[in-house]
Every structure is written in C-alpha cells, then in structure tokens.
Design an enzyme around this catalytic site. Sequence first.
Site, PDB file in Angstrom:
ATOM      1  N   GLY A  12       0.816  -1.211   0.000  1.00 18.28           N
ATOM      2  CA  GLY A  12       0.000   0.000   0.000  1.00 18.28           C
ATOM      3  C   GLY A  12       0.847   1.256   0.000  1.00 18.28           C
ATOM      4  O   GLY A  12       0.437   2.307   0.498  1.00 18.28           O
ATOM      5  N   GLY A  18       0.760   4.731   3.571  1.00 24.06           N
ATOM      6  CA  GLY A  18       1.921   4.080   2.954  1.00 24.06           C
ATOM      7  C   GLY A  18       2.845   5.038   2.237  1.00 24.06           C
ATOM      8  O   GLY A  18       4.071   4.930   2.341  1.00 24.06           O
ATOM      9  N   TYR A 138     -14.211  -4.648  10.042  1.00 21.36           N
ATOM     10  CA  TYR A 138     -12.871  -4.133   9.781  1.00 21.36           C
ATOM     11  C   TYR A 138     -12.012  -4.219  11.040  1.00 21.36           C
ATOM     12  O   TYR A 138     -10.860  -4.664  11.011  1.00 21.36           O
ATOM     13  CB  TYR A 138     -12.966  -2.686   9.292  1.00 21.36           C
ATOM     14  CG  TYR A 138     -11.636  -1.997   9.113  1.00 21.36           C
ATOM     15  CD1 TYR A 138     -10.797  -2.331   8.055  1.00 21.36           C
ATOM     16  CD2 TYR A 138     -11.214  -1.004   9.997  1.00 21.36           C
ATOM     17  CE1 TYR A 138      -9.571  -1.695   7.887  1.00 21.36           C
ATOM     18  CE2 TYR A 138      -9.999  -0.363   9.834  1.00 21.36           C
ATOM     19  CZ  TYR A 138      -9.184  -0.720   8.784  1.00 21.36           C
ATOM     20  OH  TYR A 138      -7.968  -0.096   8.613  1.00 21.36           O
ATOM     21  N   LYS A 189     -17.169  19.015   2.653  1.00 12.16           N
ATOM     22  CA  LYS A 189     -18.503  19.565   2.862  1.00 12.16           C
ATOM     23  C   LYS A 189     -18.456  21.058   3.182  1.00 12.16           C
ATOM     24  O   LYS A 189     -19.292  21.834   2.703  1.00 12.16           O
ATOM     25  CB  LYS A 189     -19.207  18.809   3.985  1.00 12.16           C
ATOM     26  CG  LYS A 189     -19.650  17.398   3.609  1.00 12.16           C
ATOM     27  CD  LYS A 189     -20.326  16.704   4.787  1.00 12.16           C
ATOM     28  CE  LYS A 189     -20.807  15.324   4.413  1.00 12.16           C
ATOM     29  NZ  LYS A 189     -21.445  14.632   5.570  1.00 12.16           N
TER      30      LYS A 189
END
Length: 309
Positions: A12, A18, A138, A189
């Site tokens: 990654g 990473g 997860y 946002k």
Amino acid sequence: MNLEHKRVLVTGGEGFLGSHIVDKLHEHGCADVVSTRHVDYDLRRREEVCEMYRAYTPDVVIHAAAMCGGIQSCSANPARFLYDNLTMNTEILEGAREYNVEKFVAISSVCAYPLNVALPAKEEDIWNGYPEATNAPYGIAKRVLLEQCKAYRKQYSMNAIGLIPVNMYGPRDSFEPERSHVIPSLIRKCLNAKANERTLAVWGTGSATREFLYVEDCAEAVVLATEKYDGEEPINIATGIETTIKYLVYTIADATDFRGGIVWDTTRPEGQPRRLFDTRRAEQFGFKATTFLQEGLRKTVEWYKNVQS
C-alpha cells in the site's frame, strides 16, 4: 535495526499512510524502498503475493495495505471489509515467513478496540469487549492481525510487531464521498457549502470524541518502531489528546473560512462515544506526536485546495 542497507517493502506504498511511510524511510536514510499498488498485485491471492516476494526479495515488510473507509462505507460492506482484510493480512504474513523476511511491521487500527474500553485505552485491553458495531468487521480483521503476529513470533520466531494508529488525517487522504473518514469529509462539505452558500449538515450530536493524528507523525512512528522496537506487545500510535467532534467541526470551519450555519443530524450514527489512548509504550522508543490539530488541518486544507485547482 539499521535500515540504511535494508530493502524495505511497503504494501500500500502509494496509499494514504503508505506513501508517507515511504517518504519517512528515505528521510531516515533507507535508500532501497519498494512499494506495491493493487494494480500490481492482488494481495488477497496467494500466487500473486508469492510473485511479489520473489520480485522484490525484501528484508523488511511494512504492511500498510488495507481496505478501509468511513462509517457509511463500513456499514454498507461488512463482509467485503472482513474478507479482504483477513485474507490480505494472512497471505502477506505467511509470504513473509516463507521468504525469510527479517522483520514484519503490521499496521492495525484503532477500530480493533472494544466499544466500551476503559480510557485511556491500553494495548492489553484490546480483547476486552466487542468493537463498535458500524466498523466491527474491519476492526476484527485488524485485531486478528495482531494475534497473527504473536502466533508467528511464537511458532516461527519471526520478528513481527504490531502498531495501532488512531484516526489519521492529512495530505493524500481520500476525499471521495463513499470512502472518506470524518476529517476529509468535513473539509469537502465545508468548502462545498461555502461555495454554494448552504448550511453544513453533520452526523450525530458532536459530543463523541476522537484522537486525531497527523499522518506524517504516524509515518514517523512507524519508521521509529521499525528501527527500534522488537517486542511482542502491540503499540498505540496516538497523541494522547481527546477532541470532540463539535470542536473538530468548528476548527475545520475556521480552517476553510466557512461562516454558514451548522446543523446536527442526531438521527445519524456517530460511532464510538469516546476515544483516548495511552501513549507510554510508543514514548519508550522515542515517538511523540508534534503536529497540533489546527496546524495539521490547515496543511490538509491547503493540500486539498491545491489538488482541486
């Protein structure tokens, strides 16, 4: 471990954390750094993982690859989050054993902690309860990764260590609506609401707390641990500073010059009620976060504006 003459593989390595780890490795004098992307190797597939190890022959592996996302993404894809992360972690670690890697650094997640863990959370409490429901699949996969490291140490004498970063933010984070975590989501946002003269809608009440760690600080901790830590027990990578979501929202509004109204949608979930972590183990190998939230948010907003322009 002196990394100057080691080949370090970062899975990654072009992702959020990473890529910063790769940068920090170079800063620490490691000239031989290689990294992988999903388009190069599917790390869930044994044959492709073996091909990667044969191609790179690393001395050290820092496993930063993961399938991750915010509350919305985790809630919508629980099976995928569990399967992808469990499978990837298993194949990468077993491949490291087969190809005689000298050191394996596993990046776990704050989501591995129980929902109602005593605060400040200590590493030994990670199995004392079930994770917060919206991201439990997860979190469980990341919890299992820590146990896998311990098992490989016990059976194969592998130098495998586990690190548990808290909520990270900073440049190169994902700002995609379906995958972004709370800080990039709020930055996006705020800027959109500012441009369109709208109010800002925020999930929850704002009372939940988190620890927010600037990604460059986290990458520094990972490299320091790779160099200096060889213990069996996992290590929290954190700031030791608890921040409410309400304070975060107003700080991001200030960083983005948003002056509109803020509406709290209390019908939406806000995840774990509180997060605060014990940082004493990391301090033993010389890590202490140095980037204050206001400074890190300013840098993150500047980076995002630049990539959008």
